[in-house]
Design a protein around this motif. Structure first.
Motif, PDB file in Angstrom:
ATOM      1  N   LEU A 227       0.859  -1.612  -0.091  1.00  0.00           N
ATOM      2  CA  LEU A 227      -0.255   0.274   0.490  1.00  0.00           C
ATOM      3  C   LEU A 227       0.692   1.091   0.106  1.00  0.00           C
ATOM      4  O   LEU A 227       0.401   2.201  -0.834  1.00  0.00           O
ATOM      5  CB  LEU A 227      -0.764  -0.306   1.252  1.00  0.00           C
ATOM      6  N   SER A 228       2.082   1.463   0.838  1.00  0.00           N
ATOM      7  CA  SER A 228       2.839   2.346   0.136  1.00  0.00           C
ATOM      8  C   SER A 228       3.885   1.984  -0.785  1.00  0.00           C
ATOM      9  O   SER A 228       4.288   2.671  -1.603  1.00  0.00           O
ATOM     10  CB  SER A 228       3.838   2.327   2.098  1.00  0.00           C
TER      11      SER A 228
ATOM     12  N   GLN B  37      14.031  -0.750   0.398  1.00  0.00           N
ATOM     13  CA  GLN B  37      13.703   0.352   1.698  1.00  0.00           C
ATOM     14  C   GLN B  37      12.368   0.599   1.866  1.00  0.00           C
ATOM     15  O   GLN B  37      11.430   0.735   2.625  1.00  0.00           O
ATOM     16  CB  GLN B  37      14.163   2.174   0.976  1.00  0.00           C
ATOM     17  N   GLY B  38      11.348   0.783  -0.172  1.00  0.00           N
ATOM     18  CA  GLY B  38       9.868   1.345   0.445  1.00  0.00           C
ATOM     19  C   GLY B  38       8.961  -0.097   1.149  1.00  0.00           C
ATOM     20  O   GLY B  38       8.421  -0.067   1.846  1.00  0.00           O
TER      21      GLY B  38
ATOM     22  N   GLY C  88      15.530   6.383  -1.598  1.00  0.00           N
ATOM     23  CA  GLY C  88      15.245   5.583  -0.915  1.00  0.00           C
ATOM     24  C   GLY C  88      15.287   6.509   0.374  1.00  0.00           C
ATOM     25  O   GLY C  88      14.725   5.232   1.191  1.00  0.00           O
ATOM     26  N   ALA C  89      15.795   6.952   0.836  1.00  0.00           N
ATOM     27  CA  ALA C  89      16.309   6.641   2.208  1.00  0.00           C
ATOM     28  C   ALA C  89      14.866   7.724   2.812  1.00  0.00           C
ATOM     29  O   ALA C  89      14.908   8.273   2.293  1.00  0.00           O
ATOM     30  CB  ALA C  89      17.300   8.297   2.160  1.00  0.00           C
ATOM     31  N   ALA C  90      14.859   7.657   4.223  1.00  0.00           N
ATOM     32  CA  ALA C  90      12.725   7.612   4.571  1.00  0.00           C
ATOM     33  C   ALA C  90      13.526   8.641   5.613  1.00  0.00           C
ATOM     34  O   ALA C  90      14.423   8.142   6.654  1.00  0.00           O
ATOM     35  CB  ALA C  90      12.509   6.246   5.000  1.00  0.00           C
ATOM     36  N   LEU C  91      12.289   9.607   6.524  1.00  0.00           N
ATOM     37  CA  LEU C  91      12.762  10.152   7.171  1.00  0.00           C
ATOM     38  C   LEU C  91      11.462  10.327   7.889  1.00  0.00           C
ATOM     39  O   LEU C  91      10.379   9.480   7.194  1.00  0.00           O
ATOM     40  CB  LEU C  91      12.586  11.705   6.919  1.00  0.00           C
ATOM     41  N   LEU C  92      11.147   9.290   8.999  1.00  0.00           N
ATOM     42  CA  LEU C  92       9.893   8.954   9.602  1.00  0.00           C
ATOM     43  C   LEU C  92       9.426   9.704  10.525  1.00  0.00           C
ATOM     44  O   LEU C  92      10.524  10.439  11.606  1.00  0.00           O
ATOM     45  CB  LEU C  92      10.099   6.886  10.407  1.00  0.00           C
TER      46      LEU C  92
END
Lengths: 456, 114
Positions: A179-180, A200-201, A245-249
């Protein structure tokens, strides 16, 4: 570098969308990824559809979108939800009618083809044994009792729906994290063999799929949970993911809860078995190289996921009828609360035998003592209880026996041990469901997947 | 000294089919080294002897200061056919936090609380 912001929607069928408002209004999300289907939900939806062929989807999607769409539409926020359940077309029809009544415009897509219950013979003829993934048992053992069988689809049909201009994507069974991953791959132009980016996703999708569990909800700990601020106004997690691909939560400003190294790693490992081979339809993730950097101020940077090629087989989960559960419960106060529950249990057991009720398993639990901790409850507490509830459950092939079991309990009120209370009616028999996980080659599933996009 | 895990670690559990899984997280690196040494498959299996029929797997994750623990055959065949109040195994993590291990009293959380 291009980035996209995705916010968590629901984490299960029945979850609250109240926190999603803040993500849309103040969190800058472009997508809401909403998970409405647990392993069991399809069984509930199957019953709905048996009563009404136009049903069979998660009913909460409609009121959720009616409340959130007026906030989302002017901001261009899109929704990806697996609320279609067993009937994505049915949900689209209901949604389109509701939108038309309000003169709202939206492009609504459906993804279908995950249901294989009508195709089991075809799959077997094609050489798919459909044996139980863990036990190896033959599916013929439960074939006549099957209620649903759905393959977990991946993110590609979701990305396709978005590429075709969908504002709202309604799927049936897909991997929760898809879904993401679908919107990420679509927005960031990831190739479907770019395993590390897909990994990463998948990590991001997995972190978002249980709503508040990644932002301080259910923070499993002694005492520390109480330090999580303002659970009442907990903000659902939001991920900002850049093209590399780097993610910030993070979460919306002004909300409660906590996004930190501690809260995120609890969710990261949640319901994962081998963390070096977390299998999804699109990629296999190794969590062993992930880096979670707590930047403070409700921000954690997530990098380093390692991906391996997607599996050749897709997972199918089928559910089958597995008898009925009868439940009885009655409470006793001090003095001797636990001992009175024990005495009650002995009486009920004897009555079951006397009536010859055909039950296969009987379970006795003491609510207030061991009903959640089981054998790990501390017996030292047992004699000092202020009060205790006896809860007994039975499994039976016969609904009638499960109902009859529940009716044994009221009698204890006047003729059993003293100081009973908390009896508020007889519980209905509950249908039990066995889960049958299995695998089939993706070539047997994917040609049957279809994406349809229509203007509502 | 003997220390219950809840004093030095946090944990969350969930379910998948008949398996209960637990993430056990050290609050700091020194504690992680102790968890990795002391929280063994044998000890976890003994702690959950009455719950889990199948084998126990433990995956250490140095990058997360965490152990992933999987208990096979722990959920009566799965949440939807289970008679248990805790059919989803959400409280298995709480039960694990009651397990005691041998740990040096110099660990940060123990030194802080005295």
């Amino acid at each position: 570098m291009k980035a996209v912001r995705i916010g968590a929607g629901l984490g299960f069928y029945g979850d609250s969308w109240r926190p999603v408002r803040a993500s849309i209004e103040r969190g800058g999300v472009q997508y809401v990824a909403s998970d409405h289907l647990s392993e069991l939900t399809l069984a509930i939806l199957q019953k709905d559809r048996q009563k009404d062929p136009s049903a069979g989807y998660a009913r909460d999607a409609l009121p959720m979108l009616l409340e959130l769409w007026p906030l989302a539409a002017p901001r261009g926020v899109k929704f990806v939800m697996n609320a279609g359940g067993l009937n994505p077309e049915g949900l689209r029809a209901a949604l389109a009618a509701a939108f038309r009544a309000k003169a709202w415009k939206a492009r609504i897509a459906t993804v279908s083809g995950d249901s294989v219950i009508e195709r089991l013979d075809e799959l077997r003829a094609a050489g798919e044994a459909l044996a139980h993934m863990d036990s190896g048992a033959d599916i013929e053992d439960v074939r006549e009792r099957l209620l649903f069988a759905n393959a977990y689809l991946g993110a590609q049909p979701i990305a396709e729906a978005l590429a075709r201009g969908a504002d709202i994507v309604l799927t049936g069974r897909v991997a929760d994290a898809a879904l993401s991953l679908g919107p990420l791959a679509h927005e960031l132009g990831w190739r479907w063999d770019d395993w590390d980016r897909l990994a990463q996703g998948l990590t991001v999708g997995h972190l978002l799929e249980c709503s508040g569990q990644a932002s301080g909800g259910n923070f499993g700990s002694a005492l520390e949970w109480a330090k999580i601020p303002d659970l009442l106004h907990l903000g659902y997690p939001i991920a900002e993911v850049s093209a590399d691909g780097a993610a910030l939560l993070t979460k919306a400003p002004g909300t409660g809860g906590r996004v930190s190294f501690d809260t995120l790693r609890q969710q990261l490992l949640y319901e994962v078995h081998d963390p070096h081979a977390y299998v999804s339809p699109d990629v296999v993730l190794d969590m062993g190289t992930l880096r979670l950097e707590d930047l403070g101020d409700e921000r954690v940077r997530v990098t380093g996921a390692a991906g391996a090629p997607r599996p050749a087989k897709l997972k199918i989960v089928a559910g089958y009828h597995d008898g009925w559960m009868g439940t009885g419960m009655i409470g006793f106060s001090w003095p001797d609360a636990y001992r009175k529950c024990e005495a009650g249990a002995a009486i009920i057991r004897a009555l079951v035998a006397e009536h010859g009720l055909p039950v296969e398993d009987t379970r006795v639990e003491y609510v207030g003592y061991d009903s959640l901790l089981g054998a790990n409850a501390d017996p030292a507490c047992r004699e000092q209880l202020n009060e205790c509830f006896l809860r007994m459950t039975v499994r039976s092939r016969e609904k009638r026996a499960a109902e009859a079991f529940a009716r044994l309990f009221p009698w204890l009120g006047l003729s059993g041990p003293p100081y009973a209370g908390g009896f508020h009616g007889i519980e209905r028999a509950k249908e039990l469901l066995g889960v049958w996980p299995t695998l089939a080659a993706r070539e047997q599933i994917e040609p049957h997947v279809s994406v349809s996009v229509e203007d509502a | 000294m003997r220390v219950p895990l809840w004093r030095i670690a946090h944990a969350r559990s969930g379910d998948k089919a008949d398996r209960a899984d637990i993430g056990l997280f050290a609050y700091d690196a020194a504690t992680y080294a102790v968890l990795k040494r002391e929280v063994t498959r044998e000890r976890v299996a003994a702690h959950f002897a009455a719950l889990a029929r199948g084998p126990v797997e433990i995956y250490p994750l140095d990058n997360l200061l965490a152990l992933k623990i999987v208990l096979d055959g722990a959920l009566e065949g799965g949440a939807a056919r289970s008679l248990r109040m805790d059919n989803l195994g959400k409280n298995v993590a709480a039960a694990l936090l009651r397990m005691e291990i041998e740990a040096p009293e110099t660990l940060p959380r123990l030194a802080a609380s005295g």
